[in-house]
Design an enzyme around this catalytic site. Structure first.
Site, PDB file in Angstrom:
ATOM      1  N   TYR A 161     -15.832   4.069  -2.632  1.00  2.84           N
ATOM      2  CA  TYR A 161     -15.257   5.400  -2.778  1.00  2.84           C
ATOM      3  C   TYR A 161     -16.277   6.354  -3.409  1.00  2.84           C
ATOM      4  O   TYR A 161     -16.377   7.524  -3.025  1.00  2.84           O
ATOM      5  CB  TYR A 161     -13.994   5.330  -3.631  1.00  2.84           C
ATOM      6  CG  TYR A 161     -12.897   4.512  -3.011  1.00  2.84           C
ATOM      7  CD1 TYR A 161     -11.906   5.115  -2.243  1.00  2.84           C
ATOM      8  CD2 TYR A 161     -12.849   3.134  -3.178  1.00  2.84           C
ATOM      9  CE1 TYR A 161     -10.891   4.364  -1.660  1.00  2.84           C
ATOM     10  CE2 TYR A 161     -11.850   2.370  -2.597  1.00  2.84           C
ATOM     11  CZ  TYR A 161     -10.878   2.994  -1.833  1.00  2.84           C
ATOM     12  OH  TYR A 161      -9.891   2.231  -1.252  1.00  2.84           O
ATOM     13  N   VAL A 203       0.676   4.051  -5.015  1.00  2.00           N
ATOM     14  CA  VAL A 203       1.237   2.730  -4.810  1.00  2.00           C
ATOM     15  C   VAL A 203       0.218   1.730  -5.375  1.00  2.00           C
ATOM     16  O   VAL A 203      -0.958   2.050  -5.473  1.00  2.00           O
ATOM     17  CB  VAL A 203       1.490   2.457  -3.303  1.00  2.00           C
ATOM     18  CG1 VAL A 203       2.699   3.196  -2.814  1.00  2.00           C
ATOM     19  CG2 VAL A 203       0.257   2.784  -2.460  1.00  2.00           C
ATOM     20  N   VAL A 225       0.887  10.549  -7.057  1.00  2.00           N
ATOM     21  CA  VAL A 225       1.898   9.585  -6.602  1.00  2.00           C
ATOM     22  C   VAL A 225       1.162   8.443  -5.929  1.00  2.00           C
ATOM     23  O   VAL A 225       0.584   8.617  -4.849  1.00  2.00           O
ATOM     24  CB  VAL A 225       2.903  10.243  -5.637  1.00  2.00           C
ATOM     25  CG1 VAL A 225       3.857   9.196  -5.069  1.00  2.00           C
ATOM     26  CG2 VAL A 225       3.683  11.340  -6.359  1.00  2.00           C
ATOM     27  N   TRP A 273       2.842   9.608  -0.033  1.00  2.00           N
ATOM     28  CA  TRP A 273       3.394   8.471   0.703  1.00  2.00           C
ATOM     29  C   TRP A 273       4.823   8.752   1.129  1.00  2.00           C
ATOM     30  O   TRP A 273       5.611   9.321   0.366  1.00  2.00           O
ATOM     31  CB  TRP A 273       3.355   7.220  -0.158  1.00  2.00           C
ATOM     32  CG  TRP A 273       1.984   6.786  -0.570  1.00  2.00           C
ATOM     33  CD1 TRP A 273       1.442   6.854  -1.830  1.00  2.00           C
ATOM     34  CD2 TRP A 273       0.966   6.220   0.270  1.00  2.00           C
ATOM     35  NE1 TRP A 273       0.159   6.364  -1.821  1.00  2.00           N
ATOM     36  CE2 TRP A 273      -0.166   5.965  -0.551  1.00  2.00           C
ATOM     37  CE3 TRP A 273       0.905   5.904   1.624  1.00  2.00           C
ATOM     38  CZ2 TRP A 273      -1.332   5.412  -0.054  1.00  2.00           C
ATOM     39  CZ3 TRP A 273      -0.267   5.346   2.121  1.00  2.00           C
ATOM     40  CH2 TRP A 273      -1.367   5.111   1.287  1.00  2.00           C
ATOM     41  N   CYS A 318      -3.368  -0.195   1.418  1.00  2.00           N
ATOM     42  CA  CYS A 318      -3.885  -0.011   0.062  1.00  2.00           C
ATOM     43  C   CYS A 318      -4.375  -1.322  -0.538  1.00  2.00           C
ATOM     44  O   CYS A 318      -3.614  -2.289  -0.618  1.00  2.00           O
ATOM     45  CB  CYS A 318      -2.795   0.592  -0.819  1.00  2.00           C
ATOM     46  SG  CYS A 318      -3.187   0.595  -2.590  1.00  2.00           S
TER      47      CYS A 318
END
Length: 324
Positions: A193, A131, A129, A95, A62
């Site tokens: 993206y 990170v 969710v 994750w 990430c």
């Protein structure tokens, strides 16, 4: 820790599907943080910077996570903020913690899925969710998952315990850094993206043009200065690097951001290698995990599940940027 660590069951797309099946058109609305709190030196935010209080949950694949881990290492905060990595492979459950090369079980809380940290903080949470997550060991909850600001908080709030004297967010330049960071976020970080998730040829071509126009501007900016603000590193350099580190290995092919490659930009490519020559950048870069995450988990983009072997790039080649 009272709960022994447990591994999530293997990734299972047949049962759970991909985590993000078919993003919204344009993919411009990246979900905001569920816990947009800030960490401050004086605790005025409700979360005071303290040694040993916080734990980072990251994914090495990430870019937002790498920003924080680069900053942590540049500041010498490895003994102040602990860290552990999730499996780069992610199905519909999100994750997860599994043993593997570069990732492990959750030895702090015993979570099998990162979503358990979210529901431990807010039992009603049923949204995205993400990170990085900064876990508060004292309050036993997520302190923040604010991906937009966490690297700056790590760069500034923990100075009392930093072992390396580097100022990534100097007060005199903060308004300029903030403005450039917004440009980087909208045009460079999100650009690939938006290319890859575009739902029409017209949308795709518009996003490709925007992305490469931004890279052209940065190429020109770096023609006369070693880093984005001169001869010293800032938070902006950290942010740009994580996109450049993924550009040729993922974004060019996976997201069809292929008007030009990073290696076609002499200044940007030299700049990226210059940064990579520092341990904080190279030791937090994992090309294998990054490629496996994107090419194997975005099944609607890459249904074959094939992971490219290339590109064969020499990130350690001389950069000669120190002559600027």
């Amino acid at each position: 820790m009272t709960t022994p660590p447990k591994a999530a069951s293997p990734v299972d797309f047949a049962t759970y599907g991909p985590y993000a099946p078919k993003p919204k058109p344009g993919a411009s609305a990246r979900p905001g943080p569920a816990f947009p709190n800030r960490i401050t030196a004086d605790g005025s935010s409700g979360y005071r910077a303290e040694p040993g209080r916080y734990h980072l949950y990251i994914a090495l694949s990430c870019p937002f996570c790498q920003r924080v881990t680069i900053t942590r290492k540049l500041k010498g905060l490895e003994d102040v903020i602990s860290v552990s990595a999730v499996d780069p492979m992610r199905d519909g459950r999100g994750w997860a913690f599994r043993e593997g090369d570069g990732h492990d079980l959750d030895h702090l809380n015993g979570f099998a899925l990162l979503s358990e940290a979210y529901t431990a903080t807010d039992p009603d949470h049923d949204g995205h969710v993400s990170v990085p997550v900064l876990w508060d060991k004292v309050e036993k909850r997520i302190a923040t998952n604010d991906f937009r600001h966490l690297s700056i908080d790590v760069a500034t709030a923990f100075d009392e315990w930093a072992t390396k004297d580097v100022d990534l967010y100097p007060e005199a330049l903060r308004s300029e850094i903030d403005a450039l960071n917004e440009f980087l976020y909208e045009r460079v970080h999100n650009g690939p993206y938006r290319c890859g998730f575009a739902k029409s040829q017209e949308d795709y071509e518009r996003e490709v043009s925007s992305l490469f126009d931004a890279l052209d501007q940065l190429e020109e900016r770096l023609a006369t200065r070693r880093y984005l603000f001169g001869d010293f590193l800032t938070d902006s350099d950290v942010r740009l690097f994580v996109t450049l580190a993924r550009f040729d290995s993922v974004y060019v092919t996976h997201f069809k951001a292929n008007l030009r490659r990073l290696v076609d930009y002499p200044n940007l490519w030299g700049y990226a290698r210059d940064l990579y020559s520092r341990e904080a950048f190279s030791e937090t870069t994992d090309f294998d995990q990054t490629k496996r995450h994107y090419f194997l988990t975005h099944t609607w983009i890459n249904p074959s599940g094939l992971v490219p072997l290339g590109p064969d790039l020499d990130w350690t080649a001389p950069h000669n940027r120190d002559q600027l």
